[in-house]
Write a protein that holds these residues in place. Structure first.
Motif, short mmCIF file in Angstrom:
data_model
loop_
_atom_site.label_atom_id
_atom_site.label_comp_id
_atom_site.label_asym_id
_atom_site.label_seq_id
_atom_site.Cartn_x
_atom_site.Cartn_y
_atom_site.Cartn_z
N PRO A 1 8.09 10.19 14.83
CA PRO A 1 8.13 11.59 15.26
C PRO A 1 7.46 12.52 14.24
N GLU A 2 7.51 12.17 12.95
CA GLU A 2 6.90 13.02 11.92
C GLU A 2 5.38 12.93 11.91
N THR A 3 4.83 11.78 12.28
CA THR A 3 3.38 11.60 12.15
C THR A 3 2.62 11.73 13.47
N LEU B 1 12.87 -6.35 11.90
CA LEU B 1 11.75 -6.70 11.01
C LEU B 1 10.44 -6.44 11.73
N ARG B 2 9.37 -6.34 10.95
CA ARG B 2 8.03 -6.23 11.54
C ARG B 2 7.14 -7.26 10.84
N MET B 3 6.05 -7.60 11.49
CA MET B 3 5.14 -8.60 10.95
C MET B 3 4.41 -8.00 9.75
N GLY C 1 -1.10 7.17 4.38
CA GLY C 1 -0.28 5.98 4.56
C GLY C 1 -0.74 4.92 3.58
N THR C 2 -0.01 4.81 2.47
CA THR C 2 -0.41 3.85 1.44
C THR C 2 0.61 2.71 1.36
N GLY C 3 0.97 2.19 2.55
CA GLY C 3 1.90 1.07 2.61
C GLY C 3 1.16 -0.25 2.52
N MET C 4 1.63 -1.25 3.28
CA MET C 4 1.02 -2.58 3.21
C MET C 4 -0.50 -2.50 3.47
N LEU C 5 -0.89 -1.80 4.52
CA LEU C 5 -2.31 -1.77 4.89
C LEU C 5 -3.09 -0.77 4.05
N GLY C 6 -2.56 0.45 3.91
CA GLY C 6 -3.29 1.47 3.17
C GLY C 6 -3.55 1.07 1.73
N GLY D 1 11.89 5.19 10.92
CA GLY D 1 11.11 4.80 12.10
C GLY D 1 9.93 3.91 11.78
N TYR D 2 9.90 3.32 10.58
CA TYR D 2 8.82 2.38 10.23
C TYR D 2 9.28 1.43 9.14
N ARG E 1 4.80 9.24 2.00
CA ARG E 1 6.02 10.06 2.09
C ARG E 1 6.67 10.16 0.71
N SER E 2 6.73 9.02 0.00
CA SER E 2 7.36 9.02 -1.33
C SER E 2 6.28 8.92 -2.40
N PRO E 3 6.54 9.44 -3.60
CA PRO E 3 5.51 9.41 -4.66
C PRO E 3 5.10 7.98 -5.01
N LYS E 4 3.82 7.82 -5.32
CA LYS E 4 3.27 6.50 -5.65
C LYS E 4 2.47 6.60 -6.94
N ASP E 5 2.28 5.45 -7.57
CA ASP E 5 1.42 5.40 -8.75
C ASP E 5 0.50 4.20 -8.55
N LEU F 1 -12.83 5.60 15.76
CA LEU F 1 -11.49 5.47 16.32
C LEU F 1 -11.27 4.05 16.82
N ASP F 2 -10.29 3.37 16.26
CA ASP F 2 -9.94 2.04 16.76
C ASP F 2 -8.81 2.12 17.77
N VAL F 3 -8.08 3.24 17.73
CA VAL F 3 -6.90 3.37 18.57
C VAL F 3 -6.99 4.69 19.34
P1 NDP Z 1 3.82 0.51 6.06
O1 NDP Z 1 5.17 0.78 6.64
O2 NDP Z 1 3.69 -0.59 5.06
O3 NDP Z 1 3.23 1.83 5.38
C1 NDP Z 1 3.34 3.06 5.99
C2 NDP Z 1 2.83 4.12 5.03
O4 NDP Z 1 2.84 5.40 5.70
C3 NDP Z 1 3.72 4.27 3.80
O5 NDP Z 1 2.93 4.52 2.66
C4 NDP Z 1 4.57 5.50 4.13
O6 NDP Z 1 5.02 6.23 3.00
C5 NDP Z 1 3.56 6.33 4.90
N1 NDP Z 1 4.23 7.32 5.75
C6 NDP Z 1 5.09 7.10 6.76
N2 NDP Z 1 5.52 8.27 7.27
C7 NDP Z 1 4.93 9.24 6.55
C8 NDP Z 1 4.98 10.65 6.57
N3 NDP Z 1 5.75 11.30 7.45
N4 NDP Z 1 4.24 11.33 5.68
C9 NDP Z 1 3.46 10.69 4.77
N5 NDP Z 1 3.38 9.34 4.69
C10 NDP Z 1 4.10 8.63 5.57
O7 NDP Z 1 2.87 0.27 7.32
P2 NDP Z 1 1.55 -0.64 7.36
O8 NDP Z 1 0.65 -0.22 6.27
O9 NDP Z 1 1.90 -2.06 7.46
O10 NDP Z 1 0.96 -0.22 8.79
C11 NDP Z 1 0.64 1.12 9.11
C12 NDP Z 1 0.31 1.23 10.59
O11 NDP Z 1 -0.96 0.67 10.87
C13 NDP Z 1 1.23 0.48 11.54
O12 NDP Z 1 2.46 1.16 11.73
C14 NDP Z 1 0.41 0.45 12.80
O13 NDP Z 1 0.65 1.62 13.54
C15 NDP Z 1 -1.04 0.48 12.28
N6 NDP Z 1 -1.73 -0.78 12.57
C16 NDP Z 1 -2.91 -0.72 13.29
C17 NDP Z 1 -3.59 -1.88 13.58
C18 NDP Z 1 -4.89 -1.84 14.33
O14 NDP Z 1 -5.40 -2.89 14.71
N7 NDP Z 1 -5.48 -0.67 14.55
C19 NDP Z 1 -3.11 -3.20 13.15
C20 NDP Z 1 -1.91 -3.14 12.37
C21 NDP Z 1 -1.25 -1.96 12.11
P3 NDP Z 1 6.03 5.55 1.92
O15 NDP Z 1 5.17 4.55 1.18
O16 NDP Z 1 6.45 6.67 1.07
O17 NDP Z 1 7.12 4.90 2.73
#
Ligand code: NDP
Length: 291
Positions: free
Chosen positions: A181-183, A67-69, A122-127, A290-291, A146-150, A229-231
């Motif tokens: 590895p992909e990103t 799991l991740r936070m 990256g449109t996951g939890m944070l995006g 890997g995520y 990576r996967s289609p979104k709406d 750049l934060d990182v």
């Molecule tokens: P999530 O796992 O919720 O979202 C990841 C997103 O990236 C998803 O939309 C995923 O697509 C997309 N993605 C992953 N691989 C690919 C790819 N090869 N091509 C296109 N899209 C891709 O992660 P979070 O939003 O929670 O966090 C993202 C990152 O932010 C963390 O992994 C960490 O590295 C960074 N972070 C930085 C912090 C800071 O202080 N600077 C603090 C916290 C996090 P899909 O939706 O299709 O799966």
């Protein structure tokens, strides 16, 4: 705090684990070599950050859920940081900071938010949380995953085949990808060249996403206007790294967001209680992706 949230829970801090066979749940940033083999009865392993790239995932047995936070306070911090960075770029602050240092008074024409095209990789939890908040300003928004979104009000692109269309229409590119590895090295010459001239980049994902030499070349040729750049890779950068004093690079020391112990305790408690009840687990990592 955690024991108060989970009946009967006792917390042990490495290296004082007592009998390791009694450990049911592991929360860690990195896992000391060899530790996993001493923990035969783990219900899950949890990364105490939102990412898992710092972990040796291969060392965690496949039968142990990883799991991740994934808790709201991390998104709140990231929303603040990215909003600040976007507004700084939108309102030309890198230019005004340089002009102030040179005692110049040189106003620029304000561009309406609706004309400013902002894309999130990256449109996951944070995006997705960042996009939702940026929508309040009226920016023209798009996302790439990576996967289609709406997503309402967001032009969504997915997969490598749609990356060029996503990049071609951006003034500000924000990276909130996980490091896989992909990103790795994705923020490099080929991506920068597909951005319109004058675009800016924000990286709040991981330092390993960025090829520093390619960013410097893109800035110095004025193809890109600025980077926030934060990182970085490594963290901290060596004292002679050109990012420290580049006039169009703004650096922060990996502070965009972080795990808040108080809210994180609730996330961990929820995960333990759900595990005890045989329910689905929050923040489950897809090991293959890997995520
Ligand atoms: P999530 O796992 O919720 O979202 C990841 C997103 O990236 C998803 O939309 C995923 O697509 C997309 N993605 C992953 N691989 C690919 C790819 N090869 N091509 C296109 N899209 C891709 O992660 P979070 O939003 O929670 O966090 C993202 C990152 O932010 C963390 O992994 C960490 O590295 C960074 N972070 C930085 C912090 C800071 O202080 N600077 C603090 C916290 C996090 P899909 O939706 O299709 O799966």
């Amino acid at each position: 705090m955690l024991p108060a949230l989970v009946p009967g829970l006792r917390v042990r801090q490495w290296p004082d684990l007592g009998d390791p066979r009694e450990i049911r749940y592991l929360a860690a940033w990195t896992i000391p070599p060899g530790l996993m083999t001493d923990l035969p009865d783990l219900g899950f392993a949890l990364s105490i950050g939102a990412g898992v790239d710092q972990l040796d995932i291969g060392a965690i047995p496949v039968a142990v859920p990883l799991l991740r936070m994934a808790e709201n306070a991390i998104a709140d911090g990231m929303i603040e940081y990215v909003t600040m960075a976007v507004l700084m770029l939108h309102r030309d602050m890198p230019h005004y900071l340089a002009e102030q240092a040179a005692a110049h008074w040189s106003p620029r024409r304000r561009i309406a938010a609706a004309e400013r095209r902002i894309g999130v990789m990256g449109t996951g939890m944070l995006g997705s949380a960042v996009l939702e908040r940026l929508a309040c300003f009226g920016f023209a928004l798009s996302g790439w995953s990576r996967s289609p979104k709406d997503m309402p009000g967001v032009r969504c692109h997915a997969g490598t085949e749609e990356l060029p269309a996503f990049l071609a229409e951006l003034d500000i590119l924000i990276c909130l990808l996980p490091l896989t590895p992909e990103t790795r090295d994705i923020l490099a010459g080929p991506v920068f060249r597909q951005l319109p001239r004058g675009a800016a980049v924000i990286n709040a994902g991981r330092g390993g996403h960025l090829v520093a030499a390619d960013l410097l070349a893109a800035l110095d040729s004025e193809h890109l206007s600025a980077a926030i750049l934060d990182v970085t890779d490594p963290e901290p950068l060596p004292a002679d790294h050109p990012f420290w004093c580049h006039p169009r690079v703004l650096l922060t020391p990996h502070v965009a967001s972080s795990t808040d112990p108080a809210t994180a305790a609730h996330f961990v408690a929820d995960a333990i209680l759900r595990h005890r009840e045989g329910k689905s687990l929050p923040g489950l990592v897809d090991r293959a992706a890997g995520y």
